[in-house]
Design a protein around this motif. Structure first.
Motif, short mmCIF file in Angstrom:
data_model
loop_
_atom_site.label_atom_id
_atom_site.label_comp_id
_atom_site.label_asym_id
_atom_site.label_seq_id
_atom_site.Cartn_x
_atom_site.Cartn_y
_atom_site.Cartn_z
N LYS A 135 -2.04 -10.97 -3.03
CA LYS A 135 -1.05 -9.89 -2.40
C LYS A 135 -0.31 -9.36 -3.55
CE LYS A 135 2.00 -9.83 1.39
NZ LYS A 135 2.72 -10.81 2.47
N THR A 136 0.41 -9.99 -4.68
CA THR A 136 0.89 -9.72 -5.71
C THR A 136 0.25 -8.65 -6.37
OG1 THR A 136 2.41 -11.67 -5.69
CG2 THR A 136 2.27 -9.99 -7.85
N LEU B 81 -0.33 -5.20 -4.33
CA LEU B 81 0.96 -4.46 -4.49
C LEU B 81 1.14 -3.88 -5.78
CD1 LEU B 81 3.38 -7.07 -2.41
CD2 LEU B 81 2.35 -4.70 -1.51
N TYR C 154 -0.14 1.08 2.45
CA TYR C 154 0.43 -0.05 2.07
C TYR C 154 1.47 -0.67 3.35
CZ TYR C 154 -2.02 -1.25 -2.11
OH TYR C 154 -3.10 -1.55 -3.04
N ALA D 166 5.84 -4.45 1.05
CA ALA D 166 5.11 -3.14 0.55
C ALA D 166 6.17 -1.82 0.19
CB ALA D 166 3.96 -2.44 1.57
N VAL E 290 6.35 -0.87 -3.28
CA VAL E 290 5.35 0.16 -3.77
C VAL E 290 6.06 1.44 -3.79
CG1 VAL E 290 3.36 1.47 -3.24
CG2 VAL E 290 3.21 -1.00 -2.89
#
Length: 155
Positions: free
Chosen positions: A6-7, A10, A44, A52, A55
């Protein structure tokens, strides 16, 4: 999905946002440009939800710093509102028309209202001048964000 994945995703989103916002510049009116980074932001937010938000916020800050212009805090604050509100609403909403409506309202509040109020208070800009230019930004940013949300179904 693991936290590492996930990191990484992102972080990739931030990089895509920065490249599209800082280097793919399509002028619209005055200092307003079509911000293609919002396509990534919408995609996202629809996929990852509230996380998100980073982002849009980090992407906005980094893109502004790379362009060498003055850094204005109003954009990231507006982005944070958009990210948190849509990050909460989009993953819970199944109907595309509702996602579009939420997106329009969120970008209007984040850019049209929050950003305008901050700039008027901090920089003493005339309200109608900032509101009108931020409304142009709202329209182009909302369109880009909605494209990202619609692309989510295609990917």
């Amino acid at each position: 999905m693991k936290q590492n994945q996930k990191t990484a995703l992102l972080s990739l989103g931030i990089a895509l946002y920065v490249v599209l916002s800082a280097f793919v510049i399509i002028p619209i009116v005055n200092r307003i440009k079509l911000d293609l980074g919002y396509i990534v932001f919408g995609l996202y937010l629809n996929t990852f939800g509230i996380p998100a938000s980073i982002v849009g916020v980090a992407g906005c800050i980094i893109a502004e710093l790379l362009k060498g212009g003055s850094f204005r805090i109003a954009w990231p604050i507006g982005q944070a509102f958009i990210g948190i509100s849509l990050g909460y609403l989009l993953p819970k909403t199944e109907k595309t028309p509702l996602k579009i409506l939420y997106s329009i309202l969120s970008v209007f509040i984040g850019i049209g209202l929050i950003k305008t109020i901050i700039e008027v208070l901090m920089y003493q800009f005339p309200f109608l001048l900032k509101f009108s230019s931020n409304m142009a930004a709202f329209v182009v940013d909302a369109i880009s964000l909605i494209i990202g949300i619609l692309l989510n179904k295609k990917i």
